[in-house]
Design a protein around this motif. Sequence first.
Motif, PDB file in Angstrom:
ATOM      1  N   LEU A   1     -10.333   3.877  14.326  1.00 14.22           N
ATOM      2  CA  LEU A   1     -10.184   3.319  15.290  1.00 14.22           C
ATOM      3  C   LEU A   1      -8.369   2.861  15.286  1.00 14.22           C
ATOM      4  CD1 LEU A   1     -13.194   3.239  17.522  1.00 14.22           C
ATOM      5  CD2 LEU A   1     -11.391   4.899  18.149  1.00 14.22           C
ATOM      6  N   CYS A   2      -8.624   1.759  14.238  1.00 10.60           N
ATOM      7  CA  CYS A   2      -7.669   0.722  14.267  1.00 10.60           C
ATOM      8  C   CYS A   2      -6.434   1.069  13.067  1.00 10.60           C
ATOM      9  CB  CYS A   2      -8.084   0.032  13.777  1.00 10.60           C
ATOM     10  SG  CYS A   2      -9.571  -1.200  14.561  1.00 10.60           S
ATOM     11  N   LEU A   3      -6.142   2.401  13.054  1.00 15.64           N
ATOM     12  CA  LEU A   3      -4.976   3.517  12.639  1.00 15.64           C
ATOM     13  C   LEU A   3      -3.832   2.706  13.360  1.00 15.64           C
ATOM     14  CD1 LEU A   3      -6.450   5.738  10.491  1.00 15.64           C
ATOM     15  CD2 LEU A   3      -5.402   4.432   9.592  1.00 15.64           C
ATOM     16  N   ARG A   4      -2.786   2.413  12.620  1.00 11.28           N
ATOM     17  CA  ARG A   4      -1.733   1.629  13.254  1.00 11.28           C
ATOM     18  C   ARG A   4      -0.933   2.445  12.360  1.00 11.28           C
ATOM     19  NH1 ARG A   4      -0.780  -3.000  17.490  1.00 11.28           N
ATOM     20  NH2 ARG A   4       0.964  -1.901  17.133  1.00 11.28           N
TER      21      ARG A   4
ATOM     22  N   GLU B   1      10.678  -0.507   5.027  1.00  9.89           N
ATOM     23  CA  GLU B   1      12.016  -0.962   5.114  1.00  9.89           C
ATOM     24  C   GLU B   1      13.180   0.480   4.869  1.00  9.89           C
ATOM     25  OE1 GLU B   1      10.029  -1.347   1.134  1.00  9.89           O
ATOM     26  OE2 GLU B   1       9.586  -2.569   3.386  1.00  9.89           O
ATOM     27  N   ASN B   2      12.793   1.369   4.959  1.00 11.45           N
ATOM     28  CA  ASN B   2      13.505   2.746   4.101  1.00 11.45           C
ATOM     29  C   ASN B   2      12.798   3.733   5.307  1.00 11.45           C
ATOM     30  OD1 ASN B   2      14.511   2.173   1.513  1.00 11.45           O
ATOM     31  ND2 ASN B   2      11.657   3.113   0.980  1.00 11.45           N
ATOM     32  N   GLY B   3      12.113   3.117   5.734  1.00 14.67           N
ATOM     33  CA  GLY B   3      12.343   4.463   7.455  1.00 14.67           C
ATOM     34  C   GLY B   3      11.319   4.828   7.346  1.00 14.67           C
ATOM     35  N   GLN B   4      10.133   4.816   6.195  1.00 15.38           N
ATOM     36  CA  GLN B   4       9.283   6.244   6.416  1.00 15.38           C
ATOM     37  C   GLN B   4       8.017   5.401   6.449  1.00 15.38           C
ATOM     38  OE1 GLN B   4       9.343   8.626   4.651  1.00 15.38           O
ATOM     39  NE2 GLN B   4      11.379   8.412   4.194  1.00 15.38           N
ATOM     40  N   PRO B   5       7.146   6.392   7.535  1.00 14.11           N
ATOM     41  CA  PRO B   5       6.099   5.674   8.200  1.00 14.11           C
ATOM     42  C   PRO B   5       4.715   6.230   7.665  1.00 14.11           C
ATOM     43  CG  PRO B   5       6.867   8.089   9.136  1.00 14.11           C
ATOM     44  CD  PRO B   5       7.620   7.517   8.233  1.00 14.11           C
ATOM     45  N   HIS B   6       4.205   5.204   7.796  1.00 15.08           N
ATOM     46  CA  HIS B   6       2.844   4.850   6.933  1.00 15.08           C
ATOM     47  C   HIS B   6       1.418   4.154   7.527  1.00 15.08           C
ATOM     48  CE1 HIS B   6       4.947   4.864   3.098  1.00 15.08           C
ATOM     49  NE2 HIS B   6       5.236   3.704   3.958  1.00 15.08           N
ATOM     50  N   LYS B   7       1.081   5.608   7.694  1.00 18.79           N
ATOM     51  CA  LYS B   7      -1.001   4.831   8.704  1.00 18.79           C
ATOM     52  C   LYS B   7      -1.561   3.472   7.773  1.00 18.79           C
ATOM     53  CE  LYS B   7      -1.300   8.670  12.082  1.00 18.79           C
ATOM     54  NZ  LYS B   7      -1.660   8.927  13.157  1.00 18.79           N
ATOM     55  N   GLN B   8      -2.209   2.579   8.343  1.00 17.12           N
ATOM     56  CA  GLN B   8      -2.740   1.568   7.759  1.00 17.12           C
ATOM     57  C   GLN B   8      -3.216   0.970   8.910  1.00 17.12           C
ATOM     58  OE1 GLN B   8       0.277  -1.009   6.225  1.00 17.12           O
ATOM     59  NE2 GLN B   8      -0.630  -2.758   6.685  1.00 17.12           N
ATOM     60  N   VAL B   9      -4.545   0.869   8.420  1.00 14.05           N
ATOM     61  CA  VAL B   9      -5.638  -0.551   9.594  1.00 14.05           C
ATOM     62  C   VAL B   9      -5.435  -1.458  10.079  1.00 14.05           C
ATOM     63  CG1 VAL B   9      -7.991  -1.125   9.313  1.00 14.05           C
ATOM     64  CG2 VAL B   9      -7.679   1.016   8.141  1.00 14.05           C
ATOM     65  N   ASP B  10      -4.801  -1.664  11.083  1.00 18.08           N
ATOM     66  CA  ASP B  10      -4.881  -2.997  11.570  1.00 18.08           C
ATOM     67  C   ASP B  10      -6.262  -4.150  11.424  1.00 18.08           C
ATOM     68  OD1 ASP B  10      -4.293  -5.494  13.071  1.00 18.08           O
ATOM     69  OD2 ASP B  10      -2.728  -3.567  14.528  1.00 18.08           O
ATOM     70  N   PRO B  11      -5.950  -5.453  10.813  1.00 19.15           N
ATOM     71  CA  PRO B  11      -6.902  -5.991  10.859  1.00 19.15           C
ATOM     72  C   PRO B  11      -7.082  -7.150  12.332  1.00 19.15           C
ATOM     73  CG  PRO B  11      -4.970  -6.793   9.645  1.00 19.15           C
ATOM     74  CD  PRO B  11      -4.207  -5.334  10.095  1.00 19.15           C
ATOM     75  N   TYR B  12      -6.084  -7.342  12.973  1.00 16.63           N
ATOM     76  CA  TYR B  12      -6.412  -7.601  14.214  1.00 16.63           C
ATOM     77  C   TYR B  12      -7.487  -7.075  14.714  1.00 16.63           C
ATOM     78  CZ  TYR B  12      -6.380  -9.818  18.660  1.00 16.63           C
ATOM     79  OH  TYR B  12      -6.798 -10.687  19.875  1.00 16.63           O
ATOM     80  N   ILE B  13      -7.137  -5.684  15.168  1.00 10.23           N
ATOM     81  CA  ILE B  13      -7.905  -4.980  15.926  1.00 10.23           C
ATOM     82  C   ILE B  13      -9.122  -4.902  15.722  1.00 10.23           C
ATOM     83  CG2 ILE B  13      -8.088  -2.262  17.167  1.00 10.23           C
ATOM     84  CD1 ILE B  13      -5.272  -2.357  17.084  1.00 10.23           C
TER      85      ILE B  13
END
Length: 104
Positions: free
Chosen positions: A69-72, A77-89
């Motif tokens: 649910l928390c994946l963002r 900086e190279n413009g590559q998208p990466h999915k990672q867990v948002d620790p705040y959410i």
Amino acid sequence: MLFQKCHSAPPYKCFAEYAGTTDGETGTKKSSGKYKHLPLLSVIEAARAGVADAMEQILQHHDAYINKLCLRTMVDENGQPHKQVDPYIKGRLQSKLMQAFTKK
């Protein structure tokens, strides 16, 4: 077919047979694969009473779902998208889960 097999037994016995457990313990949805054991009823009751160890077990059980649910999508900086867990959410969702468990 399940109803015909054990129609004379109480419904919870049929469900226990279907779920693969007959001793009242919670089982798994699937014996292999990505399903995990469900928390025992005693652990759930202890978590509702506010026991920290039981609450930690509940949070561990739901951790993969909360992470999903928390994946963002973050862009480096190279413009590559990466999915990672948002620790705040993730912290907010864990807090809400704990509040829901201890609500009377």
